[in-house]
Design a protein around this motif. Structure first.
Motif, mmCIF file in Angstrom:
data_model
loop_
_atom_site.group_PDB
_atom_site.id
_atom_site.type_symbol
_atom_site.label_atom_id
_atom_site.label_comp_id
_atom_site.label_asym_id
_atom_site.label_seq_id
_atom_site.Cartn_x
_atom_site.Cartn_y
_atom_site.Cartn_z
ATOM 1 N N ASP A 179 21.204 -46.510 -16.747
ATOM 2 C CA ASP A 179 20.472 -45.319 -17.163
ATOM 3 C C ASP A 179 18.990 -45.587 -17.387
ATOM 4 O O ASP A 179 18.191 -44.665 -17.409
ATOM 5 C CB ASP A 179 21.089 -44.745 -18.441
ATOM 6 C CG ASP A 179 22.224 -43.771 -18.119
ATOM 7 O OD1 ASP A 179 22.211 -43.224 -17.004
ATOM 8 O OD2 ASP A 179 23.101 -43.564 -18.969
ATOM 9 N N PHE A 180 18.638 -46.841 -17.598
ATOM 10 C CA PHE A 180 17.235 -47.135 -17.890
ATOM 11 C C PHE A 180 16.664 -48.092 -16.858
ATOM 12 O O PHE A 180 15.919 -49.001 -17.167
ATOM 13 C CB PHE A 180 17.100 -47.666 -19.317
ATOM 14 C CG PHE A 180 17.569 -46.669 -20.335
ATOM 15 C CD1 PHE A 180 16.702 -45.708 -20.819
ATOM 16 C CD2 PHE A 180 18.881 -46.653 -20.766
ATOM 17 C CE1 PHE A 180 17.135 -44.756 -21.738
ATOM 18 C CE2 PHE A 180 19.324 -45.708 -21.690
ATOM 19 C CZ PHE A 180 18.450 -44.762 -22.173
ATOM 20 N N ILE A 181 17.044 -47.863 -15.598
ATOM 21 C CA ILE A 181 16.610 -48.721 -14.507
ATOM 22 C C ILE A 181 15.089 -48.725 -14.402
ATOM 23 O O ILE A 181 14.484 -49.701 -13.968
ATOM 24 C CB ILE A 181 17.267 -48.252 -13.183
ATOM 25 C CG1 ILE A 181 16.892 -49.150 -12.007
ATOM 26 C CG2 ILE A 181 16.896 -46.829 -12.821
ATOM 27 C CD1 ILE A 181 17.650 -50.425 -11.951
ATOM 28 N N GLU A 182 14.462 -47.618 -14.831
ATOM 29 C CA GLU A 182 13.000 -47.534 -14.706
ATOM 30 C C GLU A 182 12.294 -48.348 -15.778
ATOM 31 O O GLU A 182 11.096 -48.548 -15.710
ATOM 32 C CB GLU A 182 12.554 -46.075 -14.837
ATOM 33 C CG GLU A 182 12.986 -45.218 -13.665
ATOM 34 C CD GLU A 182 12.620 -43.768 -13.910
ATOM 35 O OE1 GLU A 182 11.542 -43.366 -13.447
ATOM 36 O OE2 GLU A 182 13.383 -43.051 -14.573
ATOM 37 N N ASP A 184 11.587 -51.665 -18.343
ATOM 38 C CA ASP A 184 11.376 -53.085 -18.115
ATOM 39 C C ASP A 184 12.310 -53.851 -19.045
ATOM 40 O O ASP A 184 11.888 -54.482 -19.988
ATOM 41 C CB ASP A 184 9.902 -53.374 -18.460
ATOM 42 C CG ASP A 184 9.499 -54.779 -18.094
ATOM 43 O OD1 ASP A 184 10.078 -55.320 -17.142
ATOM 44 O OD2 ASP A 184 8.610 -55.330 -18.765
ATOM 45 N N LEU A 447 25.044 -45.187 -26.542
ATOM 46 C CA LEU A 447 23.612 -44.886 -26.554
ATOM 47 C C LEU A 447 22.937 -45.469 -27.790
ATOM 48 O O LEU A 447 21.837 -46.019 -27.708
ATOM 49 C CB LEU A 447 23.390 -43.376 -26.481
ATOM 50 C CG LEU A 447 23.535 -42.801 -25.077
ATOM 51 C CD1 LEU A 447 23.520 -41.299 -25.108
ATOM 52 C CD2 LEU A 447 22.414 -43.312 -24.170
ATOM 53 N N PHE A 451 19.686 -48.042 -27.747
ATOM 54 C CA PHE A 451 18.410 -47.835 -28.431
ATOM 55 C C PHE A 451 18.145 -48.892 -29.498
ATOM 56 O O PHE A 451 17.017 -49.215 -29.806
ATOM 57 C CB PHE A 451 18.332 -46.427 -29.030
ATOM 58 C CG PHE A 451 18.137 -45.372 -27.988
ATOM 59 C CD1 PHE A 451 17.006 -45.390 -27.184
ATOM 60 C CD2 PHE A 451 19.086 -44.386 -27.781
ATOM 61 C CE1 PHE A 451 16.823 -44.427 -26.208
ATOM 62 C CE2 PHE A 451 18.910 -43.432 -26.797
ATOM 63 C CZ PHE A 451 17.782 -43.444 -26.004
ATOM 64 N N ARG A 452 19.243 -49.414 -30.075
ATOM 65 C CA ARG A 452 19.070 -50.444 -31.086
ATOM 66 C C ARG A 452 18.559 -51.728 -30.432
ATOM 67 O O ARG A 452 17.750 -52.447 -30.972
ATOM 68 C CB ARG A 452 20.408 -50.703 -31.792
ATOM 69 C CG ARG A 452 20.242 -51.256 -33.195
ATOM 70 C CD ARG A 452 21.587 -51.427 -33.891
ATOM 71 N NE ARG A 452 22.378 -50.204 -33.907
ATOM 72 C CZ ARG A 452 23.583 -50.097 -33.378
ATOM 73 N NH1 ARG A 452 24.140 -51.111 -32.771
ATOM 74 N NH2 ARG A 452 24.237 -48.972 -33.450
ATOM 75 N N LYS A 453 19.099 -51.990 -29.259
ATOM 76 C CA LYS A 453 18.882 -53.291 -28.649
ATOM 77 C C LYS A 453 17.611 -53.377 -27.802
ATOM 78 O O LYS A 453 16.944 -54.392 -27.777
ATOM 79 C CB LYS A 453 20.090 -53.586 -27.761
ATOM 80 C CG LYS A 453 20.195 -55.013 -27.350
ATOM 81 C CD LYS A 453 21.639 -55.313 -27.015
ATOM 82 C CE LYS A 453 21.854 -56.761 -26.777
ATOM 83 N NZ LYS A 453 23.238 -57.025 -26.425
ATOM 84 N N PHE A 454 17.329 -52.274 -27.105
ATOM 85 C CA PHE A 454 16.242 -52.348 -26.131
ATOM 86 C C PHE A 454 15.057 -51.498 -26.562
ATOM 87 O O PHE A 454 15.208 -50.490 -27.232
ATOM 88 C CB PHE A 454 16.716 -51.875 -24.760
ATOM 89 C CG PHE A 454 17.801 -52.719 -24.181
ATOM 90 C CD1 PHE A 454 17.519 -53.988 -23.685
ATOM 91 C CD2 PHE A 454 19.104 -52.265 -24.143
ATOM 92 C CE1 PHE A 454 18.515 -54.776 -23.150
ATOM 93 C CE2 PHE A 454 20.115 -53.050 -23.605
ATOM 94 C CZ PHE A 454 19.819 -54.306 -23.107
ATOM 95 N N CYS A 455 13.900 -51.929 -26.104
ATOM 96 C CA CYS A 455 12.711 -51.114 -26.302
ATOM 97 C C CYS A 455 12.631 -50.128 -25.141
ATOM 98 O O CYS A 455 12.219 -50.473 -24.040
ATOM 99 C CB CYS A 455 11.461 -51.985 -26.340
ATOM 100 S SG CYS A 455 9.972 -51.029 -26.570
ATOM 101 N N ILE A 456 13.069 -48.912 -25.400
ATOM 102 C CA ILE A 456 13.140 -47.894 -24.359
ATOM 103 C C ILE A 456 11.885 -47.034 -24.421
ATOM 104 O O ILE A 456 11.356 -46.791 -25.489
ATOM 105 C CB ILE A 456 14.381 -47.002 -24.574
ATOM 106 C CG1 ILE A 456 15.666 -47.826 -24.488
ATOM 107 C CG2 ILE A 456 14.406 -45.829 -23.626
ATOM 108 C CD1 ILE A 456 15.979 -48.365 -23.135
ATOM 109 N N GLY A 457 11.443 -46.526 -23.319
ATOM 110 C CA GLY A 457 10.328 -45.612 -23.310
ATOM 111 C C GLY A 457 9.148 -46.253 -22.623
ATOM 112 O O GLY A 457 8.302 -46.860 -23.251
ATOM 113 N N LYS A 458 9.150 -46.132 -21.310
ATOM 114 C CA LYS A 458 8.083 -46.824 -20.585
ATOM 115 C C LYS A 458 6.817 -46.002 -20.640
ATOM 116 O O LYS A 458 6.832 -44.856 -20.983
ATOM 117 C CB LYS A 458 8.504 -47.054 -19.144
ATOM 118 C CG LYS A 458 8.937 -45.787 -18.434
ATOM 119 C CD LYS A 458 9.033 -46.006 -16.962
ATOM 120 C CE LYS A 458 9.007 -44.647 -16.265
ATOM 121 N NZ LYS A 458 9.087 -44.695 -14.855
#
Lengths: 458, 625
Positions: A179-182, A184, A447, A451-458
């Protein structure tokens, strides 16, 4: 739904010095009031919850028994209904009379497990807890009681929670990569993921194994002693039984010819069946005897085949040994104090040497060795630490097996190098299946994990 | 008020992505429709990222298109770059993402609205919803105009009591430079509709001429023929690149040093924003161990120098935004054209809605889009379509259009909105769909066009195209099952060249296609000269169905297993506190959500499988209320 009031004997009939009769439901206090008179002239309904009162049970004006009555008011009781417990004396006559009186006054006899069912239906306990309570009720030994208590307190729940957590960590990685392929994101390497899945798989296998041990502890071990007449079956049986006689009970066999003895080994019940048909020594009956032995052999967990050291091996002996081979079998060569005519090599063709034990029933040689062998073959060589093991029941086992298969499917998908959305389907299915056992649904777990694990939001 | 001129069937409040789809749906269903907007120059605006699609979102766009919505077509006509995401993965999670020429999109959508029969466009701010006996009768505008109608659809986006924040400055605004709607919330609250506050933010835009592109990595799109819409011919689109750069230690130091000036820290913003779109301030606070964060520099259109800084969302004071930008490689001399900002707004708790998006408390009042607590143009558009369609169907007295989770992402979205406890603006992800392998972009027409046609928003010609595709797929599948390939030298050489293993015994083409490395077009080209089918989509769909048959069947099995729960309806007047045996938490949650089916109940957080068993027992034993 549960408008009626139920009653039953809460203790096992005939076993205890004091018996407890339990009444649960709206009318339980009223019913008890009608048949009980306290010494202090207090009413049961005036008692605070969890209090005990002393007095007599009356049938009209006749005293039936001297009792203690305790009250647990709804919802702070096991079933979340009003509960009255009557502690009476052990005699079954009095117990039966009191139960009769309770039923005459408006309760009905509870079905087996119905208190637990109500506790479950009224939201007092969840399904896995309810099943553990049922196990307590049916527990035959002290050890199985400990396990049931352990289960109830949630160690199974904790173990499954742990496995689910591991699984969720993997799912979170995979879903994030889809879901967050875009983004990093640093997704853990495939190899590590595969290893983590293997670990979950092993955890599940461990749990499933524990069910088998649980079965043994709950239901005991069934041992069949087989062998020709006069090889010393009954003297061996008597020897084992006598050694443990402080806790021996004698139960008549279900078939006319077989005799069951129950002994306890380290708190685990062991039923020993002596195949009886062979005792009659006429030739044509011997054949029937072999047949009968064979059917007993099929029911047993362990077969002890007794051979006579002073005689040569017969075809019947060989046939019994052959039939037993599928099971765990111990060959007992009795009468080793006598001159040996038996050819051990012939036995070793069929049975591992370590499972051949030499004894003398009359001289009491080798009995401890035999007992140790039986324990090794059933509960394993390591000392069985009840507190540490989690025992699961049949329903839980079925679910865990389902989860195990789902994990295996995920492993296959990984090995086929299918893209991530395929193995993750199986992992999510396993996550759900394990959730069902402890009554948790997936919700937003995945989900939230991302969100806990990754820094989402490029 | 009885003036015929001021009487409509449907009034749509707000002309963003939800409002446009809602108004088009009802007008195309021959209902007299009024579309009201605060600013007629801002129709179908993309106030944040000038892009449509993305993982999970492009699936929504395809579904909307299969039902007869507008978004996909306008996107196809105005996009300036197209990318396939998850290219290395299977078809279910592959998604399209397009950079859109923002202005062109607005102009194109406005043109469609203006030329749509039965649709009237008008500037005006709604202050009150008129309600009689819990039923909508019309709307009142600021300044006193009245319009009567049968149904109202509110698609007000971020405008309800909108508040913009930059640094320590705040303005009352729906979006930067636009009036907010200050009175509508009170009208809704008076009608018994509960509202909360959400927040979202957008990054600054900078001047293309001030960027040093040599220090960035070019991110071109694809140059293969593609479209969002099923009803347009595939073509190669414009391919204007985006550019990638990264924040660095210096950027993070500036932010950390000035973190007390960030509205999320200073306390000026304390509402929930979307976790998928955190500001750069938030990222630096939450992930201090990261040395860099990516920034995508994306064009806002082909006729503008404005560039969007994806990844640099912030509502810090403007002078700090400038410093932050200039600390990034390639942006050392970049000039801000418009600063980033945060906006806080009222939304309604979506669990007050039916699955049709109609209010549970006020009849004929529908809600769609960001006001329902969602985020994203695509999420808004599909809700607008569903609300517009259902408002119309209700006026006609026809059964509503309710899509299920098993057949669509739209179903997943609406069911989630109504069932789950959501604490942030809702965005679609493929992982939200249980049956992801079945809900693909590529088969949305096969899944949903029947509903579009039945409702009347898809033409007969369009529907027949889908029916023909289905028929051809069936034929092709049968053909492949019967076509036997023999293990001779020539055939085996062909298979070997394709990277596949040779045959020992005869096999059907169907069996060979199950091998992951085989390709349907090459196989057909080599082995079959008697196939009349031209549509490449027929081959694609058939190949997907064959290659993933095992998994597809498994998901269908799962659906069957749970379909019983979905079929058991729960009366709306039930009081869950009176059902004995449910845990208190479950009773509380069930009373809040009031699920329609046992399946929906099972998805509520805090409702355990044991609670579902008890619910099932009490429903079966007829315990009501």
């Amino acid at each position: 739904m549960n408008d009626d009031t139920i009653a039953a004997l809460a203790t096992r009939a005939g076993e205890a010095a004091v018996n407890i009769i339990k009444i649960s439901g709206k009318e339980s206090i009223n019913i008890a009031e009608k048949i009980f008179k306290s010494k202090s002239n207090k009413k049961i309904c005036d008692l605070r919850t969890y209090k005990i009162i002393y007095g007599n049970i009356f049938d009209k004006n006749k005293i039936i028994d001297e009792v203690l009555v305790s009250v647990m008011k709804a919802p702070k009781s096991y079933t979340r209904e009003d509960i009255v417990e009557i502690n009476c004396h052990g005699g079954m006559v009095a117990v039966n009379k009191i139960l009769e009186l309770i039923i005459e006054n408006g309760a009905r006899l509870a079905e087996p497990g119905e208190f637990t069912k109500r506790a479950f239906l009224n939201g007092r306990i969840d399904l896995s807890q309810a099943e553990a309570v049922i196990d307590i009720i049916n527990a035959k030994t002290i050890n199985s009681l400990k396990i049931a208590a352990n289960n109830l307190s949630g160690s199974l729940k904790n173990e499954i929670k742990n496995i689910r957590k591991k699984l969720l960590d993997i799912i979170v990685e995979i879903e994030a990569s889809i879901d967050f392929i875009e983004e990093d994101l640093e997704i853990i390497p495939y190899k590590k993921m595969r290893k983590d899945i293997n670990e979950v798989h092993e955890n599940l296998i461990e749990l499933i194994k524990s069910e088998e041990k649980g079965e043994i502890i709950k239901n005991g071990i069934k041992i069949t002693i087989a062998g020709k007449p006069n090889v010393g079956k009954s003297s061996l049986l008597n020897l084992i039984v006598k050694k443990e006689k402080s806790i021996v009970t004698h139960i008549p066999g279900t078939t006319r010819d077989a005799i069951d003895e129950i002994i306890y080994m380290d708190g685990i019940p062991v039923t020993i069946t002596d195949t009886a048909g062979i005792r009659k020594s006429k030739n044509y009956i011997e054949k029937i005897g072999v047949k009968k032995s064979i059917s007993e052999i099929e029911k047993a967990d362990i077969i002890i085949v007794i051979l006579d050291n002073s005689k040569e091996i017969s075809d019947e002996d060989i046939e019994i040994i052959k039939k037993s081979k599928e099971k765990k079998v111990v060959i007992c060569i009795n009468k080793i104090d006598k001159r040996s005519k038996i050819k051990k090599e012939k036995i070793e063709e069929y049975i591992k040497k370590e499972n051949i034990i030499e004894i003398s029933a009359t001289k009491r040689i080798g009995i401890e060795k035999l007992e140790k062998k039986i324990k090794d073959l059933t509960i394993g060589k390591e000392k069985f630490e009840i507190e540490e093991k989690i025992i699961i029941n049949k329903r839980q086992k079925i679910s865990i097996e389902k989860a195990k298969i789902e994990i295996e499917n995920a492993q296959k998908a990984f090995d086929l190098k299918l893209s991530e959305e395929f193995p993750v389907i199986e992992l999510r299915a396993a996550y759900n299946t394990l959730g069902e056992i402890i009554g948790e649904n997936t919700g937003e777990d995945i989900l939230n994990g991302i969100f806990r694990k990754f820094c989402i939001g490029k | 008020m009885d003036d015929l001129k001021n009487k409509y069937d449907v009034i749509v409040v707000g002309a963003g992505h939800a409002g446009c789809e809602a108004a088009l749906a009802s007008a195309r269903l021959n209902l007299k429709t009024l579309l009201l907007t605060i600013n007629i120059d801002k129709i179908a605006l993309m106030p944040c990222n000038p892009a449509i699609g993305g993982v999970g979102k492009s699936q929504l766009v395809s579904e909307l298109d299969a039902l007869g919505g507008q978004m996909a077509k306008v996107a196809d006509d105005t996009l300036i770059q197209l990318k396939v995401l998850n290219k290395s993965k299977g078809p279910a999670v592959q998604s399209l993402r397009a950079q859109i020429d923002k202005k062109c999109y607005e102009i194109e959508m406005k043109k469609i609205l203006e030329n749509c029969k039965n649709l009237i466009l008008r500037q005006g701010t709604v202050s009150d919803i008129l309600i009689k006996n819990n039923k909508v009768t019309g709307v009142e505008l600021e300044g006193g105009n009245f319009f009567c109608c049968h149904a109202v659809i509110i698609a007000a986006g971020t405008f309800l009591r909108g508040r913009i924040i930059i640094g320590d400055k705040e303005y009352k605004a729906g979006r930067m430079g636009e009036y907010p709607s200050m009175n509508l919330t009170r009208s809704l609250n008076n009608a018994g509709i509960k509202t909360g506050r959400y927040q979202t933010a957008t990054p600054p835009r900078i001047d293309k001429r001030s960027i040093d592109f040599s220090k960035t990595v070019e991110q071109p799109g694809e140059s293969i023929p593609m479209t969002f819409s099923f009803w347009k011919d595939k073509k190669i689109h414009l391919n204007i690149s985006s550019f990638l750069t990264y924040t660095n230690k210096k950027t993070h130091e500036i932010i950390a040093h000035n973190i007390d000036k960030s509205p999320i820290r200073s306390g000026i913003i304390n509402t929930h924003g979307p976790r998928h779109c955190p500001s750069i301030d938030r990222k630096v606070i939450n992930f201090p161990e990261k040395n860099r964060h990516p920034i995508f520099i994306e064009p806002e259109g082909k006729n503008t120098n404005e560039m969007y800084l994806q990844g640099l969302t912030t509502s810090m004071p403007v002078e700090l935004q400038q410093q932050i930008i200039n600390s990034v490689e390639g942006l050392e001399n970049a000039r801000i054209i418009r600063p980033g900002y945060a906006v806080e707004y009222d939304y309604i708790y979506p669990n007050q809605l039916h699955l049709t998006l109609e209010s549970k408390t006020v009849e004929n009042l529908f809600f769609a889009g960001q006001i329902n607590g969602t985020s994203g143009y695509e999420e808004a558009a599909v809700q607008g379509f569903i609300a517009g369609t259902n408002a119309s169907l209700k006026i006609f007295g026809k059964p509503p259009l309710v899509l299920t989770r098993e057949e669509s992402y739209i179903g997943v979205l609406i069911d989630d909105l109504i069932t789950k406890e959501l604490l942030e603006p809702y965005r679609m992800y493929t992982s939200r769909a249980e049956y992801r392998l079945l809900l693909r972009s590529d088969n949305a027409d096969l899944r949903l066009s029947k509903y579009g046609y039945k409702t009347g928003l898809l033409s007969k010609k369009q529907y027949e195209k889908v029916l023909k595709k289905e028929k051809d797929m069936k034929f092709l599948e049968g053909y492949l099952k019967n076509k036997i390939i023999f293990p001779n030298i020539q055939n085996n050489r062909f298979l070997k060249d394709m990277g596949s293993s040779i045959l020992d015994v005869p096999a059907t083409l169907y069996q060979i296609l199950k091998r992951p490395e085989t390709d349907i077009f090459k196989l057909i080209g080599n082995f079959c000269n008697d196939i009349y089918i031209k549509d490449p989509e027929v081959f694609n769909q058939t190949e997907i169905n064959i290659k993933y048959e095992g998994y597809i069947l498994k998901q269908i099995e799962e659906i069957k297993k749970y379909s019983n729960l979905e079929k058991i309806t729960i009366p709306q007047n039930i009081d869950f506190f009176k059902i004995r045996g449910l845990t208190y938490e479950a009773q509380d949650k069930l009373n809040t959500v009031k699920p329609n089916t046992l399946g929906q109940a099972s998805r509520i957080a805090g409702v355990s499988p044991a609670d579902i068993s008890i619910l099932l027992i009490s429903l079966k034993s007829g315990v009501k209320k």
